[in-house]
Design a protein around this motif. Structure first.
Motif, PDB file in Angstrom:
ATOM      1  N   GLU A 122       0.826  -1.203   0.000  1.00 26.29           N
ATOM      2  CA  GLU A 122       0.000   0.000   0.000  1.00 26.29           C
ATOM      3  C   GLU A 122       0.865   1.260   0.000  1.00 26.29           C
ATOM      4  O   GLU A 122       0.541   2.251  -0.672  1.00 26.29           O
ATOM      5  CB  GLU A 122      -0.938  -0.007   1.207  1.00 26.29           C
ATOM      6  CG  GLU A 122      -2.073  -1.010   1.069  1.00 26.29           C
ATOM      7  CD  GLU A 122      -2.926  -1.107   2.323  1.00 26.29           C
ATOM      8  OE1 GLU A 122      -2.428  -0.711   3.404  1.00 26.29           O
ATOM      9  OE2 GLU A 122      -4.071  -1.573   2.211  1.00 26.29           O
TER      10      GLU A 122
ATOM     11  N   ARG B 177       2.154   1.590  -3.501  1.00 27.26           N
ATOM     12  CA  ARG B 177       1.103   2.073  -4.398  1.00 27.26           C
ATOM     13  C   ARG B 177       0.877   3.569  -4.216  1.00 27.26           C
ATOM     14  O   ARG B 177       0.724   4.316  -5.193  1.00 27.26           O
ATOM     15  CB  ARG B 177      -0.207   1.317  -4.136  1.00 27.26           C
ATOM     16  CG  ARG B 177      -1.330   1.699  -5.101  1.00 27.26           C
ATOM     17  CD  ARG B 177      -2.625   1.011  -4.757  1.00 27.26           C
ATOM     18  NE  ARG B 177      -3.153   1.454  -3.471  1.00 27.26           N
ATOM     19  CZ  ARG B 177      -4.334   1.073  -2.973  1.00 27.26           C
ATOM     20  NH1 ARG B 177      -5.085   0.219  -3.658  1.00 27.26           N
ATOM     21  NH2 ARG B 177      -4.741   1.507  -1.802  1.00 27.26           N
TER      22      ARG B 177
ATOM     23  N   SER C 282      -2.056  -0.595 -10.924  1.00 29.03           N
ATOM     24  CA  SER C 282      -3.227  -1.451 -11.107  1.00 29.03           C
ATOM     25  C   SER C 282      -2.948  -2.876 -10.627  1.00 29.03           C
ATOM     26  O   SER C 282      -3.790  -3.519  -9.985  1.00 29.03           O
ATOM     27  CB  SER C 282      -3.621  -1.458 -12.591  1.00 29.03           C
ATOM     28  OG  SER C 282      -4.735  -2.293 -12.793  1.00 29.03           O
TER      29      SER C 282
ATOM     30  N   LYS D 189      -2.903  -2.929  -6.877  1.00 28.93           N
ATOM     31  CA  LYS D 189      -4.266  -2.860  -6.315  1.00 28.93           C
ATOM     32  C   LYS D 189      -4.910  -4.244  -6.275  1.00 28.93           C
ATOM     33  O   LYS D 189      -5.550  -4.615  -5.287  1.00 28.93           O
ATOM     34  CB  LYS D 189      -5.138  -1.916  -7.139  1.00 28.93           C
ATOM     35  CG  LYS D 189      -6.548  -1.727  -6.568  1.00 28.93           C
ATOM     36  CD  LYS D 189      -7.369  -0.806  -7.429  1.00 28.93           C
ATOM     37  CE  LYS D 189      -8.753  -0.582  -6.807  1.00 28.93           C
ATOM     38  NZ  LYS D 189      -9.490  -1.841  -6.593  1.00 28.93           N
TER      39      LYS D 189
ATOM     40  N   ASP E 281      -5.968  -6.024  -2.858  1.00 27.21           N
ATOM     41  CA  ASP E 281      -7.367  -6.432  -2.633  1.00 27.21           C
ATOM     42  C   ASP E 281      -7.455  -7.911  -2.256  1.00 27.21           C
ATOM     43  O   ASP E 281      -8.221  -8.298  -1.359  1.00 27.21           O
ATOM     44  CB  ASP E 281      -8.211  -6.155  -3.880  1.00 27.21           C
ATOM     45  CG  ASP E 281      -8.471  -4.671  -4.103  1.00 27.21           C
ATOM     46  OD1 ASP E 281      -8.252  -3.890  -3.147  1.00 27.21           O
ATOM     47  OD2 ASP E 281      -8.879  -4.296  -5.218  1.00 27.21           O
TER      48      ASP E 281
END
Length: 427
Positions: free
Chosen positions: A50, A53, A80, A83, A87
């Motif tokens: 995170e 990102r 992308s 992510k 997730d």
């Protein structure tokens, strides 16, 4: 619920203390530790992803300003991909948290070091006794109850099946006199009387430890997330669920009379006669919420409050400390009060007084806050004050006067029965 941090930091000590329960919980603890390690590792990795990102997302803005569109396309693709990974990781983290929570819900409380070692009730340790046993043998209470038409066993079975009873006439009045007397006495000791709901949801039963482990012992309402209470401890203790209360308001002392409902009524074939093990029974419950450092003393006081009822009724009793193998799921330490039943020539439990430490408060998300804004987890205690039906049995067996063909009413109950001194066959 045991604090996961405590398991991390004191694994060997907790494993050792849980062995006092005469069961091996090493596999449960190892599973919790393994899941927790996976959760911590994955959480650390995900946090790093995170951060990466977020860093790349900020870089995109700078690259756009510099008109470096080819690099923007490359970084966007990387963001992308990050992510998607994040997730998936968060989903796995949520699943791990759920699994850890479920494992902790099924793990019993850590016994206090003072709990005697032993397998079952035969290994419980006698602490003290009170009262002179004037009757060493006598008629069983069910014979006396039927003789004086205080309980109609056959019609109760017709109405509801086995292990239910129907009090009639002076029997019903004796029950009412007893719980009114008990509530009045406990009110004198600063217990605030409550009249709680008899139906609660699964979260409430989970808070005090009946669910999920003892699901099969509960009376559930069909097609609803609702159950009949097994004891007033359940609604009383949960009153402050999901709340932050002021530390200086403790101790909180509560009492309540309620009918109680338990699907499990003892071993098959045991106590099938009489009113010792019932699916529906009457009880006055005592609950305390206290500061952590005061719970050991509170257990002694709560036990004395329950004992006092038997002293006033002049019913002989003894107090035993439960051994590890007989200790309840949520308790760190328990005293059982056992009254004398001459019809059975033995002592029988009429109250279990337990210190549950912070176990229930953690399950209920109950917190207390001090004046300097320090949050602590209070301790909860509970005990029967007393089980009314078993006191009825003790009165019938200890106060039955065969020569006079009468049941003598204990002095302290007479004001609650309009001055009645004895129940006679003609009444």
């Amino acid at each position: 619920m045991i604090d996961i941090k405590k398991i991390r930091e004191n694994y060997q000590e907790i494993a050792k203390l849980l062995k006092i329960r005469n069961q091996d919980f090493s596999a449960n603890l190892k599973k919790i530790v393994t899941l927790d390690k996976k959760w911590r590792n994955l959480t650390t990795k995900t946090q790093a992803l995170e951060a990466k990102r977020n860093q790349d997302s900020k870089l995109i803005g700078q690259l756009i300003k510099n008109n470096n569109l080819q690099e923007v396309k490359k970084i966007k693709k990387l963001v992308s991909t990050l992510k998607v990974t994040i997730d998936k990781n968060n989903q796995l983290i949520t699943e791990l948290e759920h699994n850890i929570h479920q494992e902790l819900l099924n793990l019993p409380n850590i016994p206090d070091k003072s709990v005697p070692k032993g397998k079952d009730e035969e290994d419980n340790k006698k602490i003290r006794s009170w009262g002179k046993i004037t009757k060493k043998t006598g008629k069983p209470h069910w014979e006396i109850a039927e003789k004086f038409k205080l309980i109609d066993f056959s019609r109760a079975t017709k109405l509801s099946g086995s292990r239910f009873i129907l009090y009639t006439n002076q029997g019903a009045k004796l029950v009412r006199a007893l719980f009114n007397f008990m509530l009045d006495q406990h009110s004198k000791n600063d217990y605030v009387e409550h009249l709680p709901p008899l139906i609660v949801n699964s979260d409430i039963l989970q808070g005090t430890g009946q669910l999920p482990k003892f699901k099969d012992d509960q009376f559930k309402i069909e097609d609803r997330d609702q159950y009949l209470i097994p004891t007033a401890e359940v609604p009383l203790t949960n009153i402050f669920r999901d709340e932050i209360i002021k530390l200086d308001t403790l101790p909180i002392k509560m009492c309540a009379y309620t009918p109680c409902f338990r699907l499990e009524a003892g071993s098959s074939g045991k106590d099938t006669r009489g009113i010792i093990r019932l699916h529906q029974f009457n009880k006055v419950e005592l609950v305390q919420i206290v500061k952590p450092e005061e719970s050991n003393k509170a257990l002694e006081n709560l036990t004395n409050d329950a004992e006092n009822i038997l002293k006033l009724l002049k019913i002989p009793y003894q107090v035993v400390a439960l051994c590890g193998g007989d200790l309840g799921f949520s308790a760190i330490k328990t005293y059982d009060i056992e009254l004398w039943l001459p019809g059975q020539e033995r002592y029988r439990e009429v109250s279990s007084c337990s210190n549950c430490g912070d176990f229930q408060a953690r399950r209920m998300n109950l917190r207390a806050i001090s004046k300097d804004d320090t949050k602590v987890i209070p301790h909860t205690l509970n005990g029967s004050g007393l089980a009314v039906d078993r006191v009825v049995a003790a009165i019938l067996e200890n106060y039955y006067d065969e020569k006079r063909a009468a049941i003598i009413i204990p002095n302290v109950l007479r004001p609650y029965m309009k001055g009645l001194q004895a129940i006679k066959l003609s009444e």
